[in-house]
Write a protein that holds these residues in place. Sequence first.
Motif, mmCIF file in Angstrom:
data_model
loop_
_atom_site.group_PDB
_atom_site.id
_atom_site.type_symbol
_atom_site.label_atom_id
_atom_site.label_comp_id
_atom_site.label_asym_id
_atom_site.label_seq_id
_atom_site.Cartn_x
_atom_site.Cartn_y
_atom_site.Cartn_z
ATOM 1 N N ALA A 107 0.958 -1.221 0.011
ATOM 2 C CA ALA A 107 0.104 -0.026 -0.014
ATOM 3 C C ALA A 107 0.588 1.399 0.078
ATOM 4 N N TRP A 108 0.669 2.160 -0.932
ATOM 5 C CA TRP A 108 1.343 3.426 -1.179
ATOM 6 C C TRP A 108 0.241 4.442 -0.733
ATOM 7 N N VAL A 109 0.519 5.668 -0.341
ATOM 8 C CA VAL A 109 -0.339 6.657 0.025
ATOM 9 C C VAL A 109 0.234 7.915 -0.502
ATOM 10 N N MET A 110 -0.739 8.686 -1.077
ATOM 11 C CA MET A 110 -0.412 10.079 -1.387
ATOM 12 C C MET A 110 -1.581 10.889 -1.273
ATOM 13 N N ALA A 111 -0.950 12.220 -1.036
ATOM 14 C CA ALA A 111 -1.910 13.362 -0.700
ATOM 15 C C ALA A 111 -2.188 14.223 -1.787
ATOM 16 N N PRO A 112 -3.278 14.716 -2.143
ATOM 17 C CA PRO A 112 -3.877 15.559 -3.272
ATOM 18 C C PRO A 112 -3.554 16.930 -2.936
ATOM 19 N N ALA A 140 3.395 12.508 -3.144
ATOM 20 C CA ALA A 140 2.534 13.641 -3.237
ATOM 21 C C ALA A 140 2.031 13.641 -4.696
ATOM 22 N N MET A 141 0.903 14.377 -4.945
ATOM 23 C CA MET A 141 0.267 14.332 -6.378
ATOM 24 C C MET A 141 0.681 15.789 -6.569
ATOM 25 N N VAL A 142 1.123 15.707 -7.795
ATOM 26 C CA VAL A 142 1.440 17.282 -8.774
ATOM 27 C C VAL A 142 0.185 17.618 -9.484
ATOM 28 N N GLU A 143 -0.402 18.717 -8.954
ATOM 29 C CA GLU A 143 -1.543 19.174 -9.719
ATOM 30 C C GLU A 143 -1.455 20.632 -9.796
ATOM 31 N N VAL A 144 -0.583 21.272 -9.249
ATOM 32 C CA VAL A 144 -0.314 22.773 -9.208
ATOM 33 C C VAL A 144 1.231 23.088 -9.732
ATOM 34 N N PRO A 145 1.225 24.149 -10.574
ATOM 35 C CA PRO A 145 2.598 24.444 -11.147
ATOM 36 C C PRO A 145 3.686 24.602 -9.913
ATOM 37 N N ALA A 146 3.222 25.186 -8.954
ATOM 38 C CA ALA A 146 4.429 25.211 -7.813
ATOM 39 C C ALA A 146 4.973 24.271 -7.347
ATOM 40 N N ALA A 147 4.159 22.927 -7.314
ATOM 41 C CA ALA A 147 4.585 21.544 -6.845
ATOM 42 C C ALA A 147 5.477 21.202 -7.917
ATOM 43 N N ALA A 148 5.228 21.323 -9.359
ATOM 44 C CA ALA A 148 5.849 20.728 -10.514
ATOM 45 C C ALA A 148 7.425 21.386 -10.594
ATOM 46 N N LEU A 149 7.404 22.712 -10.161
ATOM 47 C CA LEU A 149 8.588 23.537 -10.125
ATOM 48 C C LEU A 149 9.438 23.331 -9.070
ATOM 49 N N LEU A 150 9.016 22.831 -8.127
ATOM 50 C CA LEU A 150 9.720 22.297 -6.851
ATOM 51 C C LEU A 150 9.899 20.966 -6.633
ATOM 52 N N ALA A 151 9.847 20.106 -7.853
ATOM 53 C CA ALA A 151 9.636 18.592 -7.808
ATOM 54 C C ALA A 151 10.731 18.000 -7.137
ATOM 55 N N ASP A 152 11.949 18.466 -7.151
ATOM 56 C CA ASP A 152 13.107 18.232 -6.556
ATOM 57 C C ASP A 152 12.817 18.192 -5.175
ATOM 58 N N ARG A 153 12.549 19.358 -4.653
ATOM 59 C CA ARG A 153 12.316 19.413 -3.357
ATOM 60 C C ARG A 153 11.288 18.543 -2.615
ATOM 61 N N GLU A 188 11.197 14.802 0.143
ATOM 62 C CA GLU A 188 10.444 14.442 1.431
ATOM 63 C C GLU A 188 9.728 13.327 1.050
ATOM 64 N N VAL A 189 9.533 12.960 0.074
ATOM 65 C CA VAL A 189 8.521 11.877 -0.129
ATOM 66 C C VAL A 189 9.049 10.641 -1.075
ATOM 67 N N ASP A 190 8.691 9.604 -1.218
ATOM 68 C CA ASP A 190 9.288 8.641 -1.959
ATOM 69 C C ASP A 190 8.628 8.287 -3.472
ATOM 70 N N PHE A 191 7.519 9.202 -4.030
ATOM 71 C CA PHE A 191 7.108 9.178 -5.322
ATOM 72 C C PHE A 191 6.260 10.577 -5.692
ATOM 73 N N LEU A 192 6.117 10.727 -7.181
ATOM 74 C CA LEU A 192 5.309 11.609 -7.278
ATOM 75 C C LEU A 192 4.046 11.079 -8.315
ATOM 76 N N SER A 193 3.021 11.658 -8.191
ATOM 77 C CA SER A 193 2.074 11.264 -9.205
ATOM 78 C C SER A 193 1.277 12.481 -9.743
ATOM 79 N N ILE A 194 1.434 12.683 -11.116
ATOM 80 C CA ILE A 194 0.941 13.988 -11.959
ATOM 81 C C ILE A 194 -0.393 13.831 -12.159
ATOM 82 N N GLY A 195 -1.136 14.646 -11.514
ATOM 83 C CA GLY A 195 -2.720 14.682 -11.920
ATOM 84 C C GLY A 195 -3.055 15.752 -12.995
#
Length: 535
Positions: free
Chosen positions: A380-385, A410-423, A427-434
């Motif tokens: 089970a993996w868990v991610m926040a929207p 973490a979900m990437v749904e806003v440009p701010a998250a995409a622009l700081l994807a490395d940061r 903190e987290v183990d994976f990204l999922s792009i909505g």
Amino acid sequence: MADPGDGPPGAGLAGLGVSQGRAAGPVIRMAPPPVLPSPRQVADPAAEAAAVVKALESVTADLRQRVVLAGGGDAAEILDALAMIADDPMLREDAEAAVRDGLDAPHALDAAFTHHRETLAALGGYLAERAADLDDLKHRAIAACLGLPMPGIPAPGHPYILVAEDLSPADTAGLGADVVALVTEKGGPTSHTAILARGRGLPAVVACMGITDLADGTVISVDGKTGQVGVGLTDDAVAQVRRSDREERERLANSSGPGRTADGHPVKLLLNIGSADDLRPGAEGVGLFRTEFLFLDRKQEPSFEEQVAAYTEVFARAGTVVVRTLDAGTDKPLPFLGLPPEPNPALGIRGLRVDRVLPAVLDTQLDAIAEAARSTGADAWVMAPMVTTPAEAAGFARRARARGLTRVGAMVEVPAAALLADRLLAEVDFLSIGTNDLSQYTFAADRQHPGLADLLDPWQPALLKLIAACADAGRAAGKPVGVCGEAAGDPRLAPVLVGLGVTSLSMAAVCVPSVREELSQHTLEECRELAALAR
């Protein structure tokens, strides 16, 4: 580009393809809603109020019967939510108040529904789209009050293509086997019509201007992949379209195995689901478990035990499951949250931001997910929207890991998250792009607006650059980055996303075979070349 079999050059319409497949047949348009009679003098207000209550109860009962017939899945959940609206005491009280003000029962119902619709429409975003659901409920209630048949889907006794200005969830969920495709003048790629059409494997095109101008009986073709609608087909052209679709479906039915490019580069192909009813064979796990469907029709928060049971049912059957915590708020109102209306809900308290005002909701959900994972031994993996900052990602990760959940994303749904994807990935183990929301926020274009479909096109270079930035960050960190928006199910786009560096694609079950087959036709280097061209 339309297929030559779709008709003579230039003879056609174009919209947004939202559910792949091809079909051809005669058009039948949805019947118009009931016409309100002229207002009449109210001699017995009590009788009119009783008629209001009876009409709403009739609609509620009809919808709940449809829930049973739907047999679970998205259709049942959406119908159940509509039944809850029809049974809303505030709606009934508003209609009864209109009777006291002198209106007869049909006009009192019209006034109450119109008031509620205007309130939702003024809020914009997701709530504005739900306003169209109220129109459908109003028509059903007025028809019941007037003793007319409930508005619904035509049943001519032969295959046809259903055409409408828009379709309500109740209509779409009740489609018979004689409907071979859907075309609507309104709607968007994330509308209920699109979601349910994909779930049923029906070719569908939305935002197709001019489609309702066609006369009943006009023979058309529908390409749910390209959005092309051919008009005025010959019998030979109809046969060609049907034969082509049948051969394609038979070919895809034999598709199996994990996702791979032609040279063996692995790409996980996963499912988007709302409950265990949506699980299907042929995928490599679940890439998006939308847990809000468990909360949709609830006036009280589901208990810890109820949540554990729901998550356990999925975990026991699916192996690897990526669970999205509750994605709701003022843009997707849930009664038990009790959040006040906002002037711009798409930019307000939604997704992980609900935790700012109701932290206990997330705590209970994480506890339940962890317990279900422990009891089943599932991966089970868990991610926040709606994660926006590295600090939000870090806070969510701490709370999830404290409960023994080891794969946190973490979900990437806003440009701010995409622009700081490395940061975020620090903190987290994976990204999922909505991609649905990421498109909306990148282009400042309401994802439900039919007139902005070009801006919401996942082929937009600006969107692809943001996806590439996330994938680059994932490659540098050695962590997976997937796509779970509607773009993931587009077989034409899949090689481009892989070429950008995406490691998994999560989609509706019906899309998996075509995406698998498309990827198998391209080497990884070819995917990269396509991605470079698209950007």
